[in-house]
Design a protein around this motif. Structure first.
Motif, PDB file in Angstrom:
ATOM      1  N   ASN A 188     -14.886  -9.879   0.349  1.00  0.00           N
ATOM      2  CA  ASN A 188     -15.363 -10.112  -1.020  1.00  0.00           C
ATOM      3  C   ASN A 188     -14.333  -9.422  -1.899  1.00  0.00           C
ATOM      4  O   ASN A 188     -14.322  -8.196  -2.016  1.00  0.00           O
ATOM      5  CB  ASN A 188     -16.759  -9.535  -1.219  1.00  0.00           C
ATOM      6  CG  ASN A 188     -17.279  -9.778  -2.623  1.00  0.00           C
ATOM      7  OD1 ASN A 188     -16.736 -10.561  -3.378  1.00  0.00           O
ATOM      8  ND2 ASN A 188     -18.348  -9.104  -2.972  1.00  0.00           N
ATOM      9  N   LEU A 189     -13.424 -10.196  -2.473  1.00  0.00           N
ATOM     10  CA  LEU A 189     -12.267  -9.653  -3.181  1.00  0.00           C
ATOM     11  C   LEU A 189     -12.417  -9.795  -4.686  1.00  0.00           C
ATOM     12  O   LEU A 189     -13.037 -10.746  -5.171  1.00  0.00           O
ATOM     13  CB  LEU A 189     -10.998 -10.352  -2.705  1.00  0.00           C
ATOM     14  CG  LEU A 189     -10.744 -10.279  -1.196  1.00  0.00           C
ATOM     15  CD1 LEU A 189      -9.501 -11.060  -0.827  1.00  0.00           C
ATOM     16  CD2 LEU A 189     -10.645  -8.847  -0.720  1.00  0.00           C
ATOM     17  N   HIS A 190     -11.816  -8.860  -5.393  1.00  0.00           N
ATOM     18  CA  HIS A 190     -11.897  -8.823  -6.850  1.00  0.00           C
ATOM     19  C   HIS A 190     -10.484  -8.785  -7.425  1.00  0.00           C
ATOM     20  O   HIS A 190      -9.967  -7.713  -7.755  1.00  0.00           O
ATOM     21  CB  HIS A 190     -12.700  -7.603  -7.305  1.00  0.00           C
ATOM     22  CG  HIS A 190     -13.992  -7.450  -6.565  1.00  0.00           C
ATOM     23  ND1 HIS A 190     -15.086  -8.239  -6.838  1.00  0.00           N
ATOM     24  CD2 HIS A 190     -14.345  -6.649  -5.544  1.00  0.00           C
ATOM     25  CE1 HIS A 190     -16.067  -7.895  -6.018  1.00  0.00           C
ATOM     26  NE2 HIS A 190     -15.649  -6.946  -5.225  1.00  0.00           N
ATOM     27  N   PRO A 191      -9.844  -9.950  -7.550  1.00  0.00           N
ATOM     28  CA  PRO A 191      -8.467  -9.965  -8.044  1.00  0.00           C
ATOM     29  C   PRO A 191      -8.385  -9.578  -9.513  1.00  0.00           C
ATOM     30  O   PRO A 191      -9.307  -9.812 -10.288  1.00  0.00           O
ATOM     31  CB  PRO A 191      -8.012 -11.408  -7.839  1.00  0.00           C
ATOM     32  CG  PRO A 191      -9.207 -12.190  -7.472  1.00  0.00           C
ATOM     33  CD  PRO A 191     -10.330 -11.257  -7.172  1.00  0.00           C
ATOM     34  N   LYS A 192      -7.259  -8.971  -9.872  1.00  0.00           N
ATOM     35  CA  LYS A 192      -6.988  -8.673 -11.273  1.00  0.00           C
ATOM     36  C   LYS A 192      -6.752 -10.002 -11.992  1.00  0.00           C
ATOM     37  O   LYS A 192      -6.388 -11.000 -11.368  1.00  0.00           O
ATOM     38  CB  LYS A 192      -5.755  -7.775 -11.390  1.00  0.00           C
ATOM     39  CG  LYS A 192      -6.003  -6.394 -10.815  1.00  0.00           C
ATOM     40  CD  LYS A 192      -4.762  -5.537 -10.928  1.00  0.00           C
ATOM     41  CE  LYS A 192      -5.025  -4.159 -10.342  1.00  0.00           C
ATOM     42  NZ  LYS A 192      -3.842  -3.320 -10.352  1.00  0.00           N
ATOM     43  N   PRO A 193      -6.945 -10.023 -13.309  1.00  0.00           N
ATOM     44  CA  PRO A 193      -6.781 -11.291 -14.050  1.00  0.00           C
ATOM     45  C   PRO A 193      -5.389 -11.914 -13.900  1.00  0.00           C
ATOM     46  O   PRO A 193      -5.265 -13.127 -13.874  1.00  0.00           O
ATOM     47  CB  PRO A 193      -7.039 -10.892 -15.501  1.00  0.00           C
ATOM     48  CG  PRO A 193      -7.827  -9.622 -15.425  1.00  0.00           C
ATOM     49  CD  PRO A 193      -7.424  -8.941 -14.153  1.00  0.00           C
ATOM     50  N   VAL A 194      -4.375 -11.088 -13.795  1.00  0.00           N
ATOM     51  CA  VAL A 194      -3.013 -11.610 -13.632  1.00  0.00           C
ATOM     52  C   VAL A 194      -2.507 -11.178 -12.264  1.00  0.00           C
ATOM     53  O   VAL A 194      -2.465  -9.989 -11.956  1.00  0.00           O
ATOM     54  CB  VAL A 194      -2.072 -11.075 -14.736  1.00  0.00           C
ATOM     55  CG1 VAL A 194      -0.658 -11.572 -14.508  1.00  0.00           C
ATOM     56  CG2 VAL A 194      -2.583 -11.485 -16.107  1.00  0.00           C
ATOM     57  N   LEU A 195      -2.166 -12.148 -11.437  1.00  0.00           N
ATOM     58  CA  LEU A 195      -1.702 -11.836 -10.092  1.00  0.00           C
ATOM     59  C   LEU A 195      -0.204 -11.570 -10.095  1.00  0.00           C
ATOM     60  O   LEU A 195       0.547 -12.161 -10.862  1.00  0.00           O
ATOM     61  CB  LEU A 195      -2.047 -12.977  -9.142  1.00  0.00           C
ATOM     62  CG  LEU A 195      -3.535 -13.249  -8.985  1.00  0.00           C
ATOM     63  CD1 LEU A 195      -3.766 -14.425  -8.047  1.00  0.00           C
ATOM     64  CD2 LEU A 195      -4.274 -12.020  -8.470  1.00  0.00           C
ATOM     65  N   ASP A 196       0.220 -10.710  -9.208  1.00  0.00           N
ATOM     66  CA  ASP A 196       1.598 -10.275  -9.086  1.00  0.00           C
ATOM     67  C   ASP A 196       2.292 -11.040  -7.958  1.00  0.00           C
ATOM     68  O   ASP A 196       1.637 -11.595  -7.071  1.00  0.00           O
ATOM     69  CB  ASP A 196       1.576  -8.769  -8.795  1.00  0.00           C
ATOM     70  CG  ASP A 196       2.947  -8.169  -8.732  1.00  0.00           C
ATOM     71  OD1 ASP A 196       3.562  -8.246  -7.652  1.00  0.00           O
ATOM     72  OD2 ASP A 196       3.390  -7.613  -9.746  1.00  0.00           O
ATOM     73  N   GLU A 197       3.599 -11.010  -7.941  1.00  0.00           N
ATOM     74  CA  GLU A 197       4.393 -11.653  -6.895  1.00  0.00           C
ATOM     75  C   GLU A 197       3.972 -11.183  -5.500  1.00  0.00           C
ATOM     76  O   GLU A 197       3.998 -11.957  -4.544  1.00  0.00           O
ATOM     77  CB  GLU A 197       5.881 -11.369  -7.122  1.00  0.00           C
ATOM     78  CG  GLU A 197       6.808 -11.998  -6.107  1.00  0.00           C
ATOM     79  CD  GLU A 197       6.745 -13.521  -6.079  1.00  0.00           C
ATOM     80  OE1 GLU A 197       6.962 -14.080  -4.994  1.00  0.00           O
ATOM     81  OE2 GLU A 197       6.479 -14.152  -7.123  1.00  0.00           O
ATOM     82  N   GLU A 198       3.542  -9.923  -5.377  1.00  0.00           N
ATOM     83  CA  GLU A 198       3.127  -9.417  -4.064  1.00  0.00           C
ATOM     84  C   GLU A 198       1.941 -10.194  -3.505  1.00  0.00           C
ATOM     85  O   GLU A 198       1.856 -10.411  -2.298  1.00  0.00           O
ATOM     86  CB  GLU A 198       2.775  -7.937  -4.145  1.00  0.00           C
ATOM     87  CG  GLU A 198       3.979  -7.035  -4.256  1.00  0.00           C
ATOM     88  CD  GLU A 198       3.601  -5.572  -4.184  1.00  0.00           C
ATOM     89  OE1 GLU A 198       4.414  -4.811  -3.623  1.00  0.00           O
ATOM     90  OE2 GLU A 198       2.521  -5.183  -4.665  1.00  0.00           O
ATOM     91  N   VAL A 199       1.027 -10.615  -4.357  1.00  0.00           N
ATOM     92  CA  VAL A 199      -0.130 -11.384  -3.894  1.00  0.00           C
ATOM     93  C   VAL A 199       0.324 -12.728  -3.334  1.00  0.00           C
ATOM     94  O   VAL A 199      -0.162 -13.179  -2.298  1.00  0.00           O
ATOM     95  CB  VAL A 199      -1.168 -11.574  -5.017  1.00  0.00           C
ATOM     96  CG1 VAL A 199      -2.301 -12.484  -4.561  1.00  0.00           C
ATOM     97  CG2 VAL A 199      -1.705 -10.228  -5.466  1.00  0.00           C
ATOM     98  N   ASP A 216     -26.390 -10.695  -6.564  1.00  0.00           N
ATOM     99  CA  ASP A 216     -25.166 -10.700  -7.358  1.00  0.00           C
ATOM    100  C   ASP A 216     -23.982 -10.722  -6.403  1.00  0.00           C
ATOM    101  O   ASP A 216     -23.930  -9.944  -5.452  1.00  0.00           O
ATOM    102  CB  ASP A 216     -25.136  -9.428  -8.227  1.00  0.00           C
ATOM    103  CG  ASP A 216     -23.927  -9.366  -9.124  1.00  0.00           C
ATOM    104  OD1 ASP A 216     -23.449 -10.427  -9.575  1.00  0.00           O
ATOM    105  OD2 ASP A 216     -23.440  -8.251  -9.364  1.00  0.00           O
ATOM    106  N   TRP A 217     -23.047 -11.608  -6.609  1.00  0.00           N
ATOM    107  CA  TRP A 217     -21.878 -11.707  -5.748  1.00  0.00           C
ATOM    108  C   TRP A 217     -20.631 -11.891  -6.609  1.00  0.00           C
ATOM    109  O   TRP A 217     -20.161 -13.003  -6.823  1.00  0.00           O
ATOM    110  CB  TRP A 217     -22.021 -12.873  -4.774  1.00  0.00           C
ATOM    111  CG  TRP A 217     -20.954 -12.854  -3.730  1.00  0.00           C
ATOM    112  CD1 TRP A 217     -19.704 -13.392  -3.815  1.00  0.00           C
ATOM    113  CD2 TRP A 217     -21.010 -12.243  -2.450  1.00  0.00           C
ATOM    114  NE1 TRP A 217     -18.988 -13.167  -2.678  1.00  0.00           N
ATOM    115  CE2 TRP A 217     -19.778 -12.451  -1.818  1.00  0.00           C
ATOM    116  CE3 TRP A 217     -21.989 -11.530  -1.785  1.00  0.00           C
ATOM    117  CZ2 TRP A 217     -19.498 -11.993  -0.538  1.00  0.00           C
ATOM    118  CZ3 TRP A 217     -21.713 -11.079  -0.504  1.00  0.00           C
ATOM    119  CH2 TRP A 217     -20.480 -11.307   0.100  1.00  0.00           C
ATOM    120  N   PRO A 218     -20.108 -10.798  -7.127  1.00  0.00           N
ATOM    121  CA  PRO A 218     -18.878 -10.913  -7.906  1.00  0.00           C
ATOM    122  C   PRO A 218     -17.679 -11.099  -6.977  1.00  0.00           C
ATOM    123  O   PRO A 218     -17.718 -10.707  -5.823  1.00  0.00           O
ATOM    124  CB  PRO A 218     -18.808  -9.568  -8.623  1.00  0.00           C
ATOM    125  CG  PRO A 218     -19.487  -8.626  -7.690  1.00  0.00           C
ATOM    126  CD  PRO A 218     -20.590  -9.434  -7.031  1.00  0.00           C
ATOM    127  N   GLY A 219     -16.648 -11.676  -7.475  1.00  0.00           N
ATOM    128  CA  GLY A 219     -15.421 -11.767  -6.691  1.00  0.00           C
ATOM    129  C   GLY A 219     -15.243 -13.107  -6.020  1.00  0.00           C
ATOM    130  O   GLY A 219     -15.946 -14.066  -6.289  1.00  0.00           O
TER     131      GLY A 219
END
Length: 118
Positions: free
Chosen positions: A8-19, A51-54
């Motif tokens: 259950n992952l919660h990515p940041k709004p802007v993803l980086d090249e590493e992702v 509740d299931w965010p992510g």
């Protein structure tokens, strides 16, 4: 018995090249252990209870031993920081049920163990 890695992952709004690098390389870490994506990064379409965010990730493996060996492998351990620097989350490894699983038999065993005569 089939086993699963569930995230259950919660990515940041802007993803980086590493992702993106993580995503490009992860399948190569799964292949030696028979891992395959069943769900990859999908947000919940509907949450009828709780509740299931992510975003959800589910990876299937032929066995728990394969799942554990994949997670512990040097190849996957090298990738983990590429993900964790950019998204928080929870990861678990869990056994599936055996072929022919009967939930009523499980309930009967639980009832007997609890001392409930019903």
């Amino acid at each position: 018995m089939t086993a699963y890695a569930i995230g259950n992952l919660h990515p940041k709004p802007v993803l980086d090249e590493e992702v993106f690098t993580y995503m490009e390389r992860i399948q190569g870490t799964l292949d030696p252990f028979g891992g395959r994506f069943l769900v990859h990064g999908a947000p919940a379409r509907e949450v009828p209870e709780g509740d299931w965010p992510g975003a959800v990730v589910i990876i299937g493996f032929p066995s728990y031993e394969n799942a554990r060996a994949w997670y512990d492998s040097a190849a996957y351990q090298a990738l983990i920081p590429l993900r964790t620097r950019h998204m928080a989350g929870d990861i678990l490894l869990i056994d599936g049920v055996a072929d022919g699983y009967d939930p009523a038999a499980t309930a009967a065993a639980m009832r007997a163990a609890s001392g409930d005569p019903a």
